[in-house]
Design a protein around this motif. Structure first.
Motif, mmCIF file in Angstrom:
data_model
loop_
_atom_site.group_PDB
_atom_site.id
_atom_site.type_symbol
_atom_site.label_atom_id
_atom_site.label_comp_id
_atom_site.label_asym_id
_atom_site.label_seq_id
_atom_site.Cartn_x
_atom_site.Cartn_y
_atom_site.Cartn_z
ATOM 1 N N ARG A 52 0.836 -1.212 0.000
ATOM 2 C CA ARG A 52 0.000 0.000 0.000
ATOM 3 C C ARG A 52 0.865 1.255 0.000
ATOM 4 N N ALA A 53 1.967 1.229 0.749
ATOM 5 C CA ALA A 53 2.852 2.386 0.783
ATOM 6 C C ALA A 53 3.449 2.651 -0.594
ATOM 7 N N THR A 55 2.200 1.742 -3.482
ATOM 8 C CA THR A 55 1.115 2.186 -4.365
ATOM 9 C C THR A 55 0.810 3.657 -4.152
ATOM 10 N N ARG A 56 0.800 4.089 -2.880
ATOM 11 C CA ARG A 56 0.547 5.502 -2.583
ATOM 12 C C ARG A 56 1.648 6.376 -3.171
ATOM 13 N N ARG A 59 1.214 6.660 -6.939
ATOM 14 C CA ARG A 59 0.079 7.525 -7.250
ATOM 15 C C ARG A 59 0.445 8.995 -7.019
ATOM 16 N N SER A 60 1.140 9.290 -5.926
ATOM 17 C CA SER A 60 1.522 10.664 -5.610
ATOM 18 C C SER A 60 2.525 11.210 -6.610
ATOM 19 N N GLU A 130 2.069 15.116 -0.075
ATOM 20 C CA GLU A 130 1.787 15.305 -1.499
ATOM 21 C C GLU A 130 2.623 16.464 -2.043
#
Length: 293
Positions: A52-53, A55-56, A59-60, A130
């Motif tokens: 998940r990390a 993937t985040r 995405r960012s 972000e």
């Protein structure tokens, strides 16, 4: 007899794709290695969290619109000796964002300014924040158009919302007559929210008044950026032309400097729909932006 549990279906409902993918293989390994229930569960959850990390982060990075991906590990501090890794220490930790630190990277082209800004912003993404990358002229054009169309505040929020904003190439191209007014709104809103800005420029501080067509506003912009920030002046030869002979590099640099001096400067102005900035008298910070305009 108790009916078999649909473990695969339950993992789908809980949105645990990594656990669902790995648990059959890990079951076999757990049996062969005689794992405890705790070790088995911890291994599965750790894999899910790591996935998940990652993937985040991916995405960012897409949302940040970096022109290329650069890391601090890739930067050649042996070639660019005017800056050292310890000088950037506070910009690579979470305090960079939490304390609202900013930075301006100044110097001629090819010295690694954009690389360093992207690397710092990427590290912030890795730390859970972000980021957004934009060219100076691209941002100013977008905000000026939004002012004409009566949606300036909405457009401004795009540049204020991210935890980290990178503004690339301030002064490289001829900026709009209302450049100082537009840039001030971005800088001031982020300053009030303690959100950091990273800037690159090939112009010294004293020239920002001429570059932005307003000496007083240019001084105010620099004052806000550097209040909790730092100016890094990069020197040396271009990394891109390091393969050329010294005389060839000098010729390229002289030509670029001559073209920069010949660029036309527009008269100052403003765009309807963009409010004039309200700010106190310029602070006595010792900068000479106004003198250059």
């Amino acid at each position: 007899m108790t009916p078999p549990v649909d473990l695969d279906g339950l993992l789908r409902r809980l949105h645990l794709p990594t656990v669902r993918r790995l648990y059959p293989e890990l079951c076999v390994r757990a049996e062969s290695e005689e794992m405890s229930y705790r070790e088995f569960l911890a291994s599965l959850i750790a894999e899910e969290v790591a996935h998940r990390a990652q993937t985040r982060i991916e995405r960012s990075v897409r949302k940040a619109h970096f022109p290329f991906l650069a890391t601090i590990e890739d930067f050649s501090f042996t070639f660019q000796t005017s800056i050292r890794l310890p000088m950037l220490g506070s910009y690579l930790g979470t305090e960079f964002v939490s304390e609202g630190r900013s930075a301006i990277f100044s110097g001629h082209t090819g010295l690694g300014k954009t690389h360093l800004c992207i690397a710092i912003a990427y590290r912030a993404i890795q730390n859970g924040f972000e980021a957004l990358f934009t060219g100076a002229n691209e941002m100013m054009d977008a905000l000026a158009l939004a002012g004409i169309e009566g949606r300036f505040r909405e457009a401004l929020s795009h540049y204020v919302a991210p935890a980290v904003l990178v503004i690339d190439e301030v002064g490289y191209l001829t900026h709009r007559p209302e450049a100082a007014n537009v840039l001030f709104h971005v800088v001031n809103e982020r300053h009030l929210r303690r959100r950091p800005i990273l800037m690159t420029t090939n112009k010294p501080e004293a020239a920002w008044g001429q570059v932005l067509h307003d000496g007083d506003l240019a001084e105010t912009i620099l004052d806000r950026v550097l209040e909790r920030g730092r100016l890094f002046e990069l020197r040396g030869t271009s990394y891109r032309t390091r393969h050329l002979a010294r005389s060839d590099r000098a010729s390229v640099h002289d030509l670029a400097a001559a073209e920069s001096d010949e660029r036309p400067h527009r008269e100052s102005g403003r765009i309807p729909g963009i409010p004039l900035p309200e700010f106190p008298e310029p602070t006595s910070c010792g900068r000479s932006c106004a003198a250059a305009s």
